[in-house]
Design a protein around this motif. Structure first.
Motif, PDB file in Angstrom:
ATOM      1  N   PRO A   8       0.765  -1.125  -0.107  1.00  0.00           N
ATOM      2  CA  PRO A   8       0.019  -0.023   0.076  1.00  0.00           C
ATOM      3  C   PRO A   8       0.785   1.457   0.042  1.00  0.00           C
ATOM      4  CG  PRO A   8      -1.199  -1.647   1.400  1.00  0.00           C
ATOM      5  CD  PRO A   8       0.324  -2.170   1.083  1.00  0.00           C
ATOM      6  N   GLU A   9       1.802   1.501   0.704  1.00  0.00           N
ATOM      7  CA  GLU A   9       2.723   2.573   0.823  1.00  0.00           C
ATOM      8  C   GLU A   9       3.542   2.895  -0.404  1.00  0.00           C
ATOM      9  OE1 GLU A   9       5.517   2.537   4.090  1.00  0.00           O
ATOM     10  OE2 GLU A   9       3.759   2.668   5.642  1.00  0.00           O
ATOM     11  N   ASP A  10       3.805   1.575  -1.256  1.00  0.00           N
ATOM     12  CA  ASP A  10       4.654   1.727  -2.540  1.00  0.00           C
ATOM     13  C   ASP A  10       3.560   2.041  -3.679  1.00  0.00           C
ATOM     14  OD1 ASP A  10       7.073   1.072  -1.726  1.00  0.00           O
ATOM     15  OD2 ASP A  10       6.545  -1.185  -2.148  1.00  0.00           O
ATOM     16  N   TYR A  11       2.182   1.741  -3.691  1.00  0.00           N
ATOM     17  CA  TYR A  11       1.250   2.094  -4.270  1.00  0.00           C
ATOM     18  C   TYR A  11       0.819   3.489  -4.060  1.00  0.00           C
ATOM     19  CZ  TYR A  11      -3.312   2.139  -6.608  1.00  0.00           C
ATOM     20  OH  TYR A  11      -4.383   2.696  -7.378  1.00  0.00           O
ATOM     21  N   ARG A  12       0.865   3.966  -2.860  1.00  0.00           N
ATOM     22  CA  ARG A  12       0.568   5.447  -2.871  1.00  0.00           C
ATOM     23  C   ARG A  12       1.700   6.242  -3.310  1.00  0.00           C
ATOM     24  NH1 ARG A  12       0.969   8.184   3.036  1.00  0.00           N
ATOM     25  NH2 ARG A  12       3.168   7.706   2.752  1.00  0.00           N
ATOM     26  N   GLY A  13       2.848   5.809  -3.222  1.00  0.00           N
ATOM     27  CA  GLY A  13       4.088   6.700  -3.788  1.00  0.00           C
ATOM     28  C   GLY A  13       3.687   6.723  -5.480  1.00  0.00           C
ATOM     29  N   VAL A  14       3.548   5.487  -6.002  1.00  0.00           N
ATOM     30  CA  VAL A  14       3.514   5.626  -7.394  1.00  0.00           C
ATOM     31  C   VAL A  14       2.219   6.434  -7.997  1.00  0.00           C
ATOM     32  CG1 VAL A  14       2.624   4.171  -9.340  1.00  0.00           C
ATOM     33  CG2 VAL A  14       4.360   2.959  -7.730  1.00  0.00           C
ATOM     34  N   VAL A  15       1.210   6.399  -7.153  1.00  0.00           N
ATOM     35  CA  VAL A  15      -0.110   7.090  -7.409  1.00  0.00           C
ATOM     36  C   VAL A  15       0.202   8.734  -7.290  1.00  0.00           C
ATOM     37  CG1 VAL A  15      -2.543   7.943  -6.880  1.00  0.00           C
ATOM     38  CG2 VAL A  15      -1.725   5.540  -7.065  1.00  0.00           C
ATOM     39  N   ARG A  16       1.106   9.078  -6.267  1.00  0.00           N
ATOM     40  CA  ARG A  16       1.569  10.437  -6.034  1.00  0.00           C
ATOM     41  C   ARG A  16       2.438  11.019  -7.127  1.00  0.00           C
ATOM     42  NH1 ARG A  16       2.932  11.476   0.174  1.00  0.00           N
ATOM     43  NH2 ARG A  16       3.109  13.621  -0.723  1.00  0.00           N
ATOM     44  N   ALA A  17       3.339  10.121  -7.694  1.00  0.00           N
ATOM     45  CA  ALA A  17       4.189  10.498  -8.720  1.00  0.00           C
ATOM     46  C   ALA A  17       3.604  10.578  -9.979  1.00  0.00           C
ATOM     47  CB  ALA A  17       5.316   9.314  -8.773  1.00  0.00           C
ATOM     48  N   ASP A  39      -6.639   7.132  -9.278  1.00  0.00           N
ATOM     49  CA  ASP A  39      -5.803   7.124 -10.577  1.00  0.00           C
ATOM     50  C   ASP A  39      -6.505   7.961 -11.559  1.00  0.00           C
ATOM     51  OD1 ASP A  39      -7.634   5.400 -10.924  1.00  0.00           O
ATOM     52  OD2 ASP A  39      -6.237   3.652 -11.603  1.00  0.00           O
ATOM     53  N   GLY A  40      -7.353   8.623 -11.408  1.00  0.00           N
ATOM     54  CA  GLY A  40      -8.125   9.194 -12.356  1.00  0.00           C
ATOM     55  C   GLY A  40      -8.243  10.843 -11.965  1.00  0.00           C
ATOM     56  N   LEU A  41      -8.198  11.606 -13.070  1.00  0.00           N
ATOM     57  CA  LEU A  41      -8.265  12.983 -13.006  1.00  0.00           C
ATOM     58  C   LEU A  41      -9.334  13.673 -13.699  1.00  0.00           C
ATOM     59  CD1 LEU A  41      -5.013  12.152 -13.028  1.00  0.00           C
ATOM     60  CD2 LEU A  41      -4.693  14.565 -12.612  1.00  0.00           C
ATOM     61  N   LEU A  42     -10.214  14.537 -13.341  1.00  0.00           N
ATOM     62  CA  LEU A  42     -11.161  15.285 -13.913  1.00  0.00           C
ATOM     63  C   LEU A  42     -10.806  16.810 -14.283  1.00  0.00           C
ATOM     64  CD1 LEU A  42     -13.886  15.546 -15.391  1.00  0.00           C
ATOM     65  CD2 LEU A  42     -14.889  16.158 -13.169  1.00  0.00           C
ATOM     66  N   VAL A  43     -10.320  17.413 -15.259  1.00  0.00           N
ATOM     67  CA  VAL A  43      -9.773  18.242 -15.561  1.00  0.00           C
ATOM     68  C   VAL A  43     -10.802  19.311 -16.321  1.00  0.00           C
ATOM     69  CG1 VAL A  43      -7.623  19.360 -16.403  1.00  0.00           C
ATOM     70  CG2 VAL A  43      -7.513  17.059 -15.452  1.00  0.00           C
ATOM     71  N   TYR A  44     -10.815  20.555 -16.107  1.00  0.00           N
ATOM     72  CA  TYR A  44     -11.601  21.501 -16.995  1.00  0.00           C
ATOM     73  C   TYR A  44     -10.479  22.433 -17.549  1.00  0.00           C
ATOM     74  CZ  TYR A  44     -15.409  19.918 -13.675  1.00  0.00           C
ATOM     75  OH  TYR A  44     -16.048  19.288 -12.837  1.00  0.00           O
ATOM     76  N   LEU A  84       3.045   2.096 -16.175  1.00  0.00           N
ATOM     77  CA  LEU A  84       1.662   2.621 -15.885  1.00  0.00           C
ATOM     78  C   LEU A  84       1.280   3.031 -17.372  1.00  0.00           C
ATOM     79  CD1 LEU A  84       1.975   5.589 -13.334  1.00  0.00           C
ATOM     80  CD2 LEU A  84       1.444   3.214 -13.156  1.00  0.00           C
ATOM     81  N   ALA A  85      -0.056   2.936 -17.762  1.00  0.00           N
ATOM     82  CA  ALA A  85      -0.779   3.105 -18.831  1.00  0.00           C
ATOM     83  C   ALA A  85      -2.094   4.340 -18.880  1.00  0.00           C
ATOM     84  CB  ALA A  85      -1.304   1.853 -19.700  1.00  0.00           C
TER      85      ALA A  85
END
Length: 269
Positions: A8-17, A39-44, A84-85
């Protein structure tokens, strides 16, 4: 999924990067990150700051995120042995933006069909691709190389929508360059300015040094005057170095020069 492969800590680091890499690109084109959904972003684009080229900024952001993922994946492959894809979908349309939520959590969200269509288009994308709707494609025509993927029936959308995949930027930043591909209308009402430019050109050929400064409000035809001079000298011996600024790189003072040499040397980063 990565969440099941990593601590979980490694996964958090990947998502933050991943989020940091995306955010850097989004901020470069003045987009607004409305939501970070794991892991998703909504951008305007167009809110809270309006731009006349919001669709262009959105597409350039999408391409920039794909490029950023290539760099990030090199690090992740080296350090963690993972890749990552990303899938990006863009649609343009009207929305109503307002505060949603209650209690201790409220968000500024865009309501309407547009975000839903963008999400459906994103769902059609294959890994590491950028898809746009026909509405967006019309707004950015000529500025990007695209391929049509045909019409698709999207869940919750009554009519089939034509979808395009964006391959790369065409290198065009000016509406005039795009218009040239369709043919320009005759230039009228600028006889004095054109005559002055051609006189200065003849004097330069005679050995006199000149600098001509064209200034004025946007849309009055400065670029068209320059294009007229370029057409006049096209068949005469000359060297043309054309530098252009861009609002996307207003914090990069040397961008016009670096862009010039990248084009001259056909160098891509």
């Amino acid at each position: 999924k990565l969440s099941s492969q990593l601590d979980p800590e490694d996964y958090r680091g990947v998502v933050r990067a991943y989020q940091a890499a995306c955010t850097e690109v989004i901020q470069r084109y003045e987009g607004y990150t409305a939501q970070l959904l794991g892991d998703g972003l909504l951008v305007y684009f167009g809110y809270p700051h309006a731009h006349e080229d919001g669709a262009h900024r959105a597409v350039r952001t999408g391409l920039g995120i794909l490029d950023a993922m290539e760099d990030l994946n090199k690090e992740l492959e080296r350090d963690k042995g993972i890749q990552l894809a990303v899938r990006v979908g863009i649609h343009t349309g009207l929305v109503v933006v307002g505060v949603m939520g209650g209690g201790g959590r409220q968000e500024q969200l865009a309501l309407g069909e547009t975000p839903n269509v963008a999400a459906r288009i994103q769902g059609l994308a294959t890994p590491n691709t950028l898809l746009i709707s026909e509405v967006t494609a019309r707004l950015v025509q000529g500025y990007f190389a695209c391929e049509t993927l045909g019409e698709h029936v999207l869940r919750g959308v009554t009519q089939p929508l034509k979808v395009y995949r964006v391959l790369e930027a065409s290198g065009v930043y000016s509406r005039l360059d795009v218009a040239q591909t369709r043919g320009l209308t005759p230039l009228v009402g600028r006889e004095l300015e054109v005559t002055l430019l051609l006189e200065r050109w003849e004097q330069v050929k005679a050995g006199h040094g000149y600098v001509v400064l064209l200034t004025g409000d946007g849309g009055i035809g400065k670029s068209r005057l320059v294009q007229t001079l370029k057409e006049h000298v096209a068949k005469q011996p000359h060297t043309c170095w054309e530098c252009r600024s861009s609002s996307y790189f207003e914090n990069t003072a040397l961008f016009p020069i670096t862009d010039l040499f990248q084009r001259l040397l056909r160098f891509h980063v």
